[in-house]
Design an enzyme around this catalytic site. Sequence first.
Site, PDB file in Angstrom:
ATOM      1  CG  HIS A 164      -2.020  -1.033   1.122  1.00 21.55           C
ATOM      2  ND1 HIS A 164      -3.327  -0.726   0.822  1.00 21.55           N
ATOM      3  CD2 HIS A 164      -1.991  -2.383   1.245  1.00 21.55           C
ATOM      4  CE1 HIS A 164      -4.058  -1.828   0.784  1.00 21.55           C
ATOM      5  NE2 HIS A 164      -3.271  -2.854   1.041  1.00 21.55           N
ATOM      6  CG  ASP A 224       0.153   9.560   0.334  1.00 19.37           C
ATOM      7  OD1 ASP A 224       0.021   8.433   0.839  1.00 19.37           O
ATOM      8  OD2 ASP A 224      -0.524  10.559   0.670  1.00 19.37           O
TER       9      ASP A 224
END
Length: 507
Positions: free
Chosen positions: A169, A381
Amino acid sequence: MKLLEGRLINVSNRLPVEIKNRGGKPRLTASAGGLASALDSIWRHHHGLWIGWAGPVEAEAAIPLLQKAARGRPYGFRAVPLSSQEISKFYAGFANEIIWPLFHDMPSRCNFDPEYWEVYQRVNRKFAQATADSVNGKDFIWAHDYHLMLMGHYLRETGCTTRAGFFLHIPFPAPDMFEKLPWRKNILRGLLGYHLLGFQTDRDRFNFLSCVERILPAASSEREQSHNIVAYENHRTTVATFPISIAFDEFAGHAASHDVEAAANQLRRELSNNFMVLGVDRMDYTKGIPERLKAFRILLHRYPELRHRVTFVLVVVPSREDIKEYKALRREVELLVSQINGEFTDAGWVPIHYIHRNLSRKQLLSYYRAADIGLITSLKDGMNLVAKEFCAAQIDEQGVVIISEFAGAAAELRHGALVVNPNDLAGVAEAIHRACVMPVEEKRARMKLLRDVVRTYNVQGWAESFLEAALSPDGHFRRSSGAAAASIEGSDFPLVASSATEDQRIA
Ligand code: ADQ
């Protein structure tokens, strides 16, 4: 969608429910983290089991509570018990003090404590054993995130032959960064024990492949059109890109409800119908929150005509508060908020509204719907789901997304959003100004494009494309909808240069 013959065995550090001791008694609570809702859509098609840590309770005490939690769900739970020392050295230590900062390109924040490594290996073995004990040959194991990077290799050591996939992720760093990790070979070997590896963006996938090439010369890699196959130690691993997304229809439907509309209108009125800039994040040093505040200060200096007309709503959810770095970040953010408010607040106008708590879904959607700008300035991110949630909630299609080029979501949203370098504070201020003066037709056209992208490549497509790749017998698969999302071609809107030229700026 092709269904699995067996069950789906989901493995993550935490279960979506947590058992906490309240008043001397173990009690069930919803666990923090968005993974459960992201994965909800796949459980509609597959029965199975979710394996993970259930909270600080004895294994025996956990069983009846987990059975109770599984009632009415298409999957059951199996807890992996962890001691408090394991939680502190595996989760807070190795995962969050080494891998999290390193994989977000912040090596100076890493604490390479060798004891963390010992415990990380031990806990990954525990997860592998609990998983191997729970599966049969027809099942598919889907492991999640940086806590479980060694489990692929350990599963094979147990003799388990069930197919296993892993999705990361967070970003995967470039070789120069990854090489700083003292246990770099072991991590790559652990990952290559899985049959399928999924990354958020092509950039992460290529970084991983470059690391394999540099650090494991015995591995060989074949390139297919949309994925790669790496062969290492008599094992083949498919490596592909699957940008995660959100349940668009659910978010958009709820945002369109009368309740949310009324709450959004009230928010606008309470902010005197000012232009609303919105930031929503976990309190994390990767999210670029201080940088965003400094950019906002520059905006108010450069464009005094925006004072009284623009309000920055900064919503931050508390996160990892027992780690020193996170405490320091909170102090820094709160000092900046009070300095900027101290400098600019005037009768009838407070420039920054700072909210430090978890919001309900309805409250969050009201802010998304009421806002004129969604401002995302992550220094790095994996994806950033806030950007996609903001688009889904923009029912009136008039909001502008400003997004960091270092957020995974920028790969899909770049054609409709204003893309910035979060380190270029003046460039971010200029992008906010540009959004404030943007003609409404342009805003609508951009937001329509963004919503089409997020609607098309939703979380259901993400999960389906991962499973489709996982189930293809030889590891080769067609280009899936999820993988295609990262390279959408064609746009009416060029990239926005993050730095404005000097003559565009107002001193
Ligand atoms: P996160 O780092 O947590 O996730 P993000 O993807 O933005 O980052 O998700 C945050 C979630 O928290 C969103 O669903 C948002 O709605 C919610 N949230 C934030 N502030 C909130 C508040 N005050 N109240 C309620 N909810 C709030 C990690 C990676 C990301 C990756 C995801 C999914 O770091 O890069 O996108 O996993 O893979």
